[in-house]
Design an enzyme around this catalytic site. Structure first.
Site, PDB file in Angstrom:
ATOM      1  N   GLN A  81       0.833  -1.196   0.000  1.00 19.87           N
ATOM      2  CA  GLN A  81       0.000   0.000   0.000  1.00 19.87           C
ATOM      3  C   GLN A  81       0.872   1.251   0.000  1.00 19.87           C
ATOM      4  OE1 GLN A  81      -2.319   1.767   3.262  1.00 19.87           O
ATOM      5  NE2 GLN A  81      -4.116   1.372   1.989  1.00 19.87           N
ATOM      6  N   CYS A  93      -6.508   7.514   4.703  1.00 19.35           N
ATOM      7  CA  CYS A  93      -5.858   7.883   5.962  1.00 19.35           C
ATOM      8  C   CYS A  93      -6.122   9.352   6.290  1.00 19.35           C
ATOM      9  CB  CYS A  93      -4.353   7.621   5.862  1.00 19.35           C
ATOM     10  SG  CYS A  93      -3.495   8.053   7.389  1.00 19.35           S
ATOM     11  N   ASN A 139     -15.011  -2.637   3.864  1.00 21.86           N
ATOM     12  CA  ASN A 139     -14.155  -2.564   5.053  1.00 21.86           C
ATOM     13  C   ASN A 139     -14.826  -1.680   6.114  1.00 21.86           C
ATOM     14  OD1 ASN A 139     -11.624  -0.428   6.093  1.00 21.86           O
ATOM     15  ND2 ASN A 139     -11.569  -2.585   6.664  1.00 21.86           N
ATOM     16  N   GLY A 140     -14.555  -2.034   7.370  1.00 26.82           N
ATOM     17  CA  GLY A 140     -15.001  -1.207   8.484  1.00 26.82           C
ATOM     18  C   GLY A 140     -15.908  -1.961   9.426  1.00 26.82           C
TER      19      GLY A 140
HETATM   20  C1  LIG Z   1      -3.234   1.178  14.004  1.00 22.21           C
HETATM   21  C2  LIG Z   1      -3.936   1.292  12.672  1.00 22.21           C
HETATM   22  C3  LIG Z   1      -3.210   1.616  11.558  1.00 22.21           C
HETATM   23  C4  LIG Z   1      -3.837   1.717  10.313  1.00 22.21           C
HETATM   24  N1  LIG Z   1      -3.067   1.958   9.209  1.00 22.21           N
HETATM   25  C5  LIG Z   1      -3.643   1.930   7.995  1.00 22.21           C
HETATM   26  C6  LIG Z   1      -2.852   2.006   6.810  1.00 22.21           C
HETATM   27  O1  LIG Z   1      -1.631   2.111   6.860  1.00 22.21           O
HETATM   28  N2  LIG Z   1      -3.505   1.968   5.623  1.00 22.21           N
HETATM   29  C7  LIG Z   1      -4.861   1.807   5.529  1.00 22.21           C
HETATM   30  O2  LIG Z   1      -5.407   1.744   4.433  1.00 22.21           O
HETATM   31  N3  LIG Z   1      -5.629   1.732   6.621  1.00 22.21           N
HETATM   32  C8  LIG Z   1      -5.049   1.771   7.845  1.00 22.21           C
HETATM   33  N4  LIG Z   1      -5.825   1.637   8.956  1.00 22.21           N
HETATM   34  C9  LIG Z   1      -7.302   1.541   8.807  1.00 22.21           C
HETATM   35  C10 LIG Z   1      -7.733   0.092   8.604  1.00 22.21           C
HETATM   36  O3  LIG Z   1      -7.126  -0.461   7.459  1.00 22.21           O
HETATM   37  C11 LIG Z   1      -9.240   0.003   8.416  1.00 22.21           C
HETATM   38  O4  LIG Z   1      -9.604   0.714   7.257  1.00 22.21           O
HETATM   39  C12 LIG Z   1     -10.029   0.566   9.587  1.00 22.21           C
HETATM   40  O5  LIG Z   1      -9.449   0.202  10.822  1.00 22.21           O
HETATM   41  C13 LIG Z   1     -11.472   0.077   9.539  1.00 22.21           C
HETATM   42  O6  LIG Z   1     -11.544  -1.332   9.432  1.00 22.21           O
HETATM   43  P1  LIG Z   1     -11.685  -2.298  10.728  1.00 22.21           P
HETATM   44  O7  LIG Z   1     -12.913  -1.835  11.471  1.00 22.21           O
HETATM   45  O8  LIG Z   1     -11.808  -3.680  10.175  1.00 22.21           O
HETATM   46  O9  LIG Z   1     -10.447  -2.094  11.557  1.00 22.21           O
HETATM   47  C14 LIG Z   1      -5.227   1.528  10.201  1.00 22.21           C
HETATM   48  C15 LIG Z   1      -5.956   1.187  11.345  1.00 22.21           C
HETATM   49  C16 LIG Z   1      -5.327   1.063  12.568  1.00 22.21           C
HETATM   50  C17 LIG Z   1      -6.141   0.684  13.784  1.00 22.21           C
END
Ligand SMILES: Cc1cc2nc3c(=O)[nH]c(=O)nc-3n(C[C@H](O)[C@H](O)[C@H](O)COP(=O)(O)O)c2cc1C
Length: 312
Positions: free
Chosen positions: A53, A83, A194-195
């Protein structure tokens, strides 16, 4: 996920599912082109399928990074348009790019011209001040015209002023129906949801509507969830790996890392969630997150941790 899904984490997660697509943390073009390139790109062969990514908005730099990814054997390059951190906004990276669909399209087009591997985009359903469905469609439609066919949709908006990145993953409400509408209006595109997804049952449900699902935090905190992904989501007929076996398979990898002068906690910090939900979990975490810093015999400590997992 930044600071979380480093190569050690991915190696570990790969023991649990042979099929799930794994992603690196976001790497900015600046870091990749002018920093420690090899450190950012390094991975173990078993991590495939693996996407790199990227964070950035300079088409030529992104294309150069995509070329690096391809040369290093990555299976996909993904552009981060989700982000929300201030630091990246100042550099025109991440979610703020949702306000610049044409620039994202230029980035994608230039990257696609540079490589043969798929170029995909991960984005939000909007940003504050630009959160209508029409604007989301304009974003996706414009980027599609540049040839992107796969969009991973974090189904909440990002609020670019006033919320921390953590709050931006919790406070704006999840709107799966918006992502579903997108799939309906762009049926030819691969739309990955996602989410907030926490169980494989939820994944199965969403897969009725979407082409894929992406799990972030739950996969990290409760990694054993992935142990049935191959069977339940990919239809493979194979036994489910046990928790103890998962960690046992990490042993040679950890030995190798120690032999290269690394510390065991670089790796074991990612496996703490493996014991989630049963007696012994606290002891397991204590061994691998606290005692690990004091021991002179890390592998003995690892074996003790594996024993705690046995039978669960
Ligand atoms: C500590 C942390 C770091 C993250 N870093 C990235 C990242 O580098 N790139 C990205 O696309 N999303 C990043 N995310 C977001 C997650 O990929 C995801 O989109 C978000 O947490 C929602 O999905 P979830 O509810 O399954 O966690 C990060 C999330 C967390 C908690």
């Amino acid at each position: 996920m930044m600071d979380w899904t480093d190569r050690h984490c991915r190696y570990f997660l790969r023991q649990l599912s042979s099929q799930a697509l794994l992603y690196t943390e976001m790497v900015t073009t600046g870091a990749l082109l002018h920093g420690d390139t090899q450190r950012f790109l390094r991975y173990h062969d078993c991590e495939h399928p693996l996407a790199l990514q990227l964070g950035g908005s300079n088409p030529a730099d992104l294309a150069a990074c995509a070329r690096l990814a391809q040369r290093h054997g990555y299976d996909e390059v993904n552009l981060n348009v989700g982000c929300p951190s201030d630091r990246v906004q100042n550099n025109m990276i991440g979610a703020c790019l949702m306000g610049h669909p044409q620039l994202v399209a230029d980035c994608v087009r230039t990257m696609r011209d540079a490589v043969d591997i798929p170029v995909t985009v991960k984005h939000r359903i909007g940003i504050n001040g630009r959160d209508s469905y029409a604007e989301l469609c304009e974003f996706v439609g414009t980027v599609r015209e540049a040839g992107c066919t796969s969009f991973t949709v974090h189904a909440r908006i990002a609020i670019l002023e006033g919320l921390s990145p953590k709050e931006n993953r919790e406070i704006p409400p999840l709107r799966y129906e918006i992502a579903a509408q997108l799939k309906q209006d762009f049926p030819d595109l691969e739309i990955i949801l996602n989410g907030g997804i926490k169980t494989l049952e939820e994944c199965q449900q969403h897969l009725q509507t979407f082409d894929g699902v992406m799990l972030g935090r739950e996969a990290y905190h409760n990694p054993y969830l992935l142990a049935q992904v191959d069977q339940l989501l990919f239809g493979l007929d194979r036994p489910v790996i046990t928790r103890a076996e998962t960690l046992t398979r990490m042993r040679p990898y950890i030995e190798q890392h120690l032999a290269e002068g690394g510390a065991m906690h670089h790796i074991t910090r990612h496996v703490l969630g493996l014991a989630q939900g049963f007696p012994g979990a606290r002891r397991f975490r204590q061994l691998l997150s606290v005692d690990v810093h004091k021991t002179t015999d890390p592998l003995a400590l690892l074996d003790q941790s594996i024993e705690l997992l046995a039978g669960h």
